[in-house]
Design an enzyme around this catalytic site. Structure first.
Site, mmCIF file in Angstrom:
data_model
loop_
_atom_site.group_PDB
_atom_site.id
_atom_site.type_symbol
_atom_site.label_atom_id
_atom_site.label_comp_id
_atom_site.label_asym_id
_atom_site.label_seq_id
_atom_site.Cartn_x
_atom_site.Cartn_y
_atom_site.Cartn_z
ATOM 1 N N ASP A 179 0.815 -1.216 0.000
ATOM 2 C CA ASP A 179 0.000 0.000 0.000
ATOM 3 C C ASP A 179 0.853 1.273 0.000
ATOM 4 O O ASP A 179 0.686 2.146 0.838
ATOM 5 C CB ASP A 179 -0.905 -0.057 1.250
ATOM 6 C CG ASP A 179 -1.870 1.112 1.331
ATOM 7 O OD1 ASP A 179 -2.328 1.569 0.267
ATOM 8 O OD2 ASP A 179 -2.164 1.564 2.452
ATOM 9 N N ASN A 411 7.010 -7.043 6.857
ATOM 10 C CA ASN A 411 5.713 -6.518 7.280
ATOM 11 C C ASN A 411 4.563 -7.366 6.745
ATOM 12 O O ASN A 411 4.492 -7.638 5.537
ATOM 13 C CB ASN A 411 5.549 -5.091 6.755
ATOM 14 C CG ASN A 411 4.205 -4.489 7.142
ATOM 15 O OD1 ASN A 411 4.019 -4.106 8.296
ATOM 16 N ND2 ASN A 411 3.269 -4.421 6.213
ATOM 17 N N GLU A 412 3.673 -7.750 7.659
ATOM 18 C CA GLU A 412 2.386 -8.361 7.340
ATOM 19 C C GLU A 412 2.446 -9.518 6.348
ATOM 20 O O GLU A 412 1.703 -9.530 5.356
ATOM 21 C CB GLU A 412 1.400 -7.292 6.854
ATOM 22 C CG GLU A 412 1.076 -6.269 7.910
ATOM 23 C CD GLU A 412 0.017 -5.251 7.475
ATOM 24 O OE1 GLU A 412 -0.281 -5.167 6.275
ATOM 25 O OE2 GLU A 412 -0.509 -4.559 8.363
ATOM 26 N N TYR A 469 -6.555 -3.110 13.272
ATOM 27 C CA TYR A 469 -7.463 -2.105 12.692
ATOM 28 C C TYR A 469 -8.912 -2.300 13.125
ATOM 29 O O TYR A 469 -9.825 -2.017 12.364
ATOM 30 C CB TYR A 469 -7.322 -2.120 11.166
ATOM 31 C CG TYR A 469 -6.027 -1.468 10.726
ATOM 32 C CD1 TYR A 469 -5.939 -0.098 10.527
ATOM 33 C CD2 TYR A 469 -4.857 -2.227 10.571
ATOM 34 C CE1 TYR A 469 -4.750 0.510 10.165
ATOM 35 C CE2 TYR A 469 -3.651 -1.627 10.206
ATOM 36 C CZ TYR A 469 -3.603 -0.253 10.006
ATOM 37 O OH TYR A 469 -2.421 0.343 9.645
ATOM 38 N N GLU A 504 1.052 -0.861 14.169
ATOM 39 C CA GLU A 504 0.123 -0.096 13.333
ATOM 40 C C GLU A 504 -1.242 -0.147 13.981
ATOM 41 O O GLU A 504 -1.671 -1.205 14.457
ATOM 42 C CB GLU A 504 -0.026 -0.694 11.916
ATOM 43 C CG GLU A 504 1.118 -0.437 10.976
ATOM 44 C CD GLU A 504 0.862 -0.954 9.545
ATOM 45 O OE1 GLU A 504 -0.309 -1.098 9.154
ATOM 46 O OE2 GLU A 504 1.853 -1.226 8.860
HETATM 47 C C1 E8X Z 1 -3.328 0.418 5.660
HETATM 48 C C2 E8X Z 1 -2.031 -0.280 6.103
HETATM 49 C C3 E8X Z 1 -0.972 -0.102 5.036
HETATM 50 O O1 E8X Z 1 -0.841 1.206 4.599
HETATM 51 C C4 E8X Z 1 0.369 -0.633 5.545
HETATM 52 O O2 E8X Z 1 1.349 -0.516 4.553
HETATM 53 C C5 E8X Z 1 0.268 -2.070 5.969
HETATM 54 C C6 E8X Z 1 -2.136 -1.801 6.290
HETATM 55 C C7 E8X Z 1 -3.296 -2.301 7.009
HETATM 56 C C8 E8X Z 1 -3.598 -3.741 6.785
HETATM 57 N N1 E8X Z 1 -0.851 -2.260 6.853
HETATM 58 O O3 E8X Z 1 -4.124 -0.182 4.956
HETATM 59 O O4 E8X Z 1 -3.535 1.575 6.002
HETATM 60 C C9 E8X Z 1 -4.938 -4.049 7.335
HETATM 61 C C10 E8X Z 1 -5.308 -5.463 7.407
HETATM 62 C C11 E8X Z 1 -6.821 -5.518 7.569
HETATM 63 C C12 E8X Z 1 -7.422 -6.250 8.594
#
Ligand code: E8X
Length: 597
Positions: A179, A411-412, A469, A504
Site C-alpha cells: 500500500d 511486514n504483514e 485495525y 500499526e
Molecule cells: C493500511 C495499512 C498499510 O498502509 C500498511 O502498509 C500495511 C495496512 C493495514 C492492513 N498495513 O491499509 O492503512 C490491514 C489489514 C486488515 C485487517
C-alpha cells in the site's frame, strides 16, 4: 558498509543533479554507450521520476528506464581508488560505464558500490548509464503480483460480469502487493568516493557495553591488508578520551546514549592505519529484551511513535534531508521517541540524524506483501535468497547506529494460512538475522491483523509486533465494539508472556473534515480512535509501545479505498497537523520514555 566521507585520506564527489532520462517504453533501441542526443528529458537526482513530468506513463508504466550522465574526474584523483556508489536505485539496476556493463543490483532500498578504478581514466570524460527497472513481481521485495491473463478483468473479483471474466486487456502495469506508490528511479544520492589504493579500511563494526559507570567499546576493523588499526576516541568537545590498538576501549565514567536530544551522547571513534582514516559516531548503550520489558541501558522503554514513509510531493520517495529534519522536529514536538522504517530501510542520513537526536528506529527490510491469496506464499514466491540478501545488506549498512534498536524482517506476511511453512520461513530468517548482528539486537517481524491463534510464529519473536485495525477495516466506525474486540485479543497476548507492541493502528482521516459525533474519516474519529487504543494499552503492563499508522499521509496506487493516497497520517503529506496530532501530543508528553511500565 561504510558511508562515504571526506577526510584527510578520502574524498567524496557528488553525482547528484540533472541527468538525461527516458522511459524505455516504445521499443527504443538504446546503446548505453551513446549519450542520447534527442528524445530525452532532464530529470532531477535524487528523486523518483514518477511525479517530475506530466506524462501519465511516468506513473503508470512498468519496465525499464535509462538515466545517463557524463563526467570527467580531476587528475588529482589519480593516486586513489575510485568507488561509484548508489545509495538506492528502485527497484533494480544495471550500471554501465561507456558501453561496458559494470554491475547489476536487485532491490531498491539499499546501497551498492563498484570499484571503478580500472574502468575510468582520470582527466578523460566517461558516461555512466543506469538502466532502472521499476517492476515488482513474485521474485522481488516488495512483492508484486505477476501479471496474469485477464488480470484487469479481475477474474477473482465479484464485481466482474461473468461474461467478461478471463478477458484480456494487455498492458504493462505494476500490480504492487503493498500500500505505497511504487516510486522508482535514482531515489537517493549517487557519488564517487575515493580511498587509498592499498591498506584501505573496508569495514568497521562497533559493539558497546556498560560495566558499572564505565563504557566498553569493542571495534572490529577490516582492512585491505593486516596492518594494525589505531583507535582514538574523542568526546563531544573533541578531547581525546582513550586510545587503543587492540580492538577494545575502556571509557571511564561513560556518558551513555539514550532517548532525546539532550541524552543522545555521541563519541567520535577515529580509526587509522598508515594509509587510511575513518571516523565514526559511537553511542554507548545496551539493549536487551528481558521478560516482558525492552531495556535500553537497563531501563524499560515505552515506544511512542509511528510507522513512517519516505514520501513527499513531487520527489516521491526521493531523498530529501529537509523533510528528515522537519520530521525529526515534529517527532520531538509530539513527545514521540521512535518510528519504524515501514516498509524498507530509509536513506542513511536519517539514521545519522536519529543518532544525533536520540530517536529510536525499528529498521525494516523491504519484505512487504508476502501473501498469495489462497496459495502458499512460501511456495509460490521465489524470494528466500533475496530476502536473506536484504537482511544481510541492511545489517551491514546500519549495524553501527545506536538509534537502531530492533530489526524487523518484514511486514504483514501471511502467517495464518500455512502456519508451519510460515514458522519455518520466518524462524530460520530470525536465526539468520541474529547470527549477523554482533550487537545482537532484538529481531521481529510485523504481524498483520489475522486469526492470531493460528499464527505460531509471531509469538516466538523477541518482541511481538501487531498491526490492528479494529474500528477501521473491521467493526468500521464502531469504537465501542472495536475496543471490546481489541481487549479480547489483548487477553490472548497477556498469556504469551512476551513484550508486545502495536506497530500499526489507525484511521484514514481527511484533513478538514469534522463531526460532533465522531464518524469515520473525520478528524475527531481519528483522535478518539487513537486515544481509545491508548487507554487499552495503558491497562496492560506487557504492552511496551504504541506506533500508530502513519506519521503522515502518503501516496499509494489508485483504488476505491484511497482518495489521493493513504490518509492515516497524524500530519498531512505537507506536514500540517490534524486534530489527532494535538491529541497524541498531549498523551505522549505525559508518558515518560522510560520506566512507564
Ligand atoms: C493500511 C495499512 C498499510 O498502509 C500498511 O502498509 C500495511 C495496512 C493495514 C492492513 N498495513 O491499509 O492503512 C490491514 C489489514 C486488515 C485487517
Amino acid at each position: 558498509m561504510l558511508y562515504p566521507q571526506t577526510n584527510s585520506c578520502r574524498s567524496v564527489f557528488s553525482l547528484d543533479g540533472l541527468w538525461k532520462f527516458r522511459l524505455i517504453n516504445d521499443g527504443f533501441n538504446y546503446n548505453p554507450g551513446d549519450i542520447l542526443t534527442s528524445d530525452f528529458e532532464w530529470i532531477a537526482v535524487p528523486a523518483s521520476y514518477n511525479d517530475q513530468k506530466e506524462d501519465k506513463a511516468y506513473r503508470r508504466f512498468a519496465g525499464e528506464s535509462l538515466y545517463q550522465r557524463s563526467f570527467t574526474l580531476p587528475k588529482i584523483m589519480e593516486a586513489q581508488r575510485l568507488l561509484l556508489r548508489f545509495d538506492a536505485v528502485t527497484n533494480s539496476a544495471r550500471v554501465y560505464i561507456n558501453s561496458e556493463l559494470i554491475t547489476t543490483h536487485k532491490g531498491g532500498y539499499l546501497p551498492f558500490e563498484i570499484d571503478i578504478t580500472k574502468k575510468v581514466s582520470v582527466g578523460v570524460e566517461f558516461t555512466i548509464s543506469v538502466v532502472v527497472d521499476n517492476r515488482v513481481n513474485s521474485t522481488t521485495l516488495p512483492v508484486g503480483n505477476d501479471k496474469l491473463k485477464g488480470a484487469f478483468f479481475g477474474s477473482d473479483n465479484a464485481q466482474v460480469p461473468s461474461v467478461q471474466k478471463g478477458k484480456e486487456y494487455q498492458a504493462d502495469i505494476n500490480l504492487p502487493n503493498f500500500d505505497f506508490f511504487n516510486y522508482a528511479g535514482l531515489n537517493r544520492s549517487v557519488r564517487i568516493y575515493t580511498t587509498p589504493k592499498t591498506g584501505y579500511i573496508k569495514d568497521i563494526t562497533v559493539v558497546t557495553d556498560i560495566v558499572g559507570r564505565d563504557g566498553v567499546i569493542s571495534y572490529y576493523a577490516l582492512c585491505d591488508n593486516d596492518e594494525t588499526v589505531f583507535a582514538t576516541l574523542k568526546d563531544k568537545r573533541g578531547s581525546v578520551v582513550a586510545t587503543s590498538d587492540n580492538g577494545s576501549i575502556m571509557v571511564k565514567d561513560a556518558k551513555l546514549w539514550s532517548i532525546g536530544k539532550e541524552n543522545a551522547y555521541l563519541y567520535t571513534l577515529e580509526l587509522s592505519n598508515t594509509s587510511d582514516f575513518y571516523s565514526l559516531s559511537v553511542g554507548i548503550r545496551t539493549i536487551e529484551v528481558r521478560g516482558k520489558q525492552f531495556l535500553l541501558n537497563n531501563q524499560p522503554v515505552y515506544f511512542k511513535g509511528f510507522g513512517k514513509h519516505e514520501d513527499s510531493h513531487i520527489k516521491g520517495r526521493g531523498f530529501d534531508l529537509t523533510y528528515d529534519v522537519k520530521d525529526a522536529g515534529l517527532i520531538h514536538w509530539l513527545g514521540a521517541n521512535s518510528f519504524r522504517t515501514s516498509h524498507y530501510p530509509y536513506a542513511e542520513e536519517m539514521y545519522d540524524l536519529c543518532d544525533r537526536e536520540g530517536i529510536l528506529i525499528i529498521d525494516e527490510t523491504p519484505a512487504v506483501g508476502i501473501a498469495a491469496g489462497q496459495a502458499n506464499p512460501y511456495e509460490v514466491l521465489d524470494i528466500r535468497a533475496h530476502h536473506e540478501d536484504v537482511i544481510k545488506d541492511m545489517i551491514a549498512r546500519d549495524k553501527n547506529h545506536p538509534c537502531v534498536i530492533m530489526w524487523s524482517m518484514g511486514n504483514e506476511p501471511d502467517t495464518e494460512s500455512y502456519p508451519r511453512e510460515a514458522y519455518e520461513y520466518w524462524h530460520s530468517l530470525y536465526d539468520y538475522t541474529h547470527s549477523l548482528d554482533r550487537q545482537n539486537r532484538p529481531v521481529t517481524f510485523v504481524c498483520s491483523q489475522n486469526d492470531y491463534t493460528r499464527d505460531i510464529v509471531a509469538r516466538t519473536m523477541d518482541v511481538v509486533c501487531l498491526n490492528r485495525y479494529y474500528g477501521w477495516y473491521n467493526l468500521s466506525g464502531d469504537l465501542d465494539a472495536a475496543m471490546y474486540a481489541l481487549n479480547l485479543e489483548l487477553d490472548f497476548w497477556e498469556q504469551q508472556n512476551k513484550p508486545v507492541m502495536l506497530t500499526e493502528y489507525g484511521a484514514d482521516t481527511v484533513s478538514g473534515m469534522h463531526a460532533t459525533v465522531p464518524e469515520m474519516f473525520s478528524e475527531e474519529y481519528q483522535a478518539q480512535f487513537l486515544l481509545a487504543y491508548g487507554e487499552a494499552f495503558d491497562k496492560r503492563d506487557f504492552i511496551i509501545g504504541e506506533q500508530m499508522w502513519n506519521f503522515a499521509d502518503f501516496g499509494t496506487i489508485q483504488g476505491p479505498m484511497r482518495a489521493g493516497g493513504n490518509k492515516k497520517g497524524l500530519f498531512t503529506r505537507e506536514r500540517k497537523p490534524k486534530l489527532a496530532a494535538h491529541a497524541m501530543r498531549h498523551r505522549w508528553n505525559n508518558i515518560p520514555d522510560v520506566d512507564y511500565k
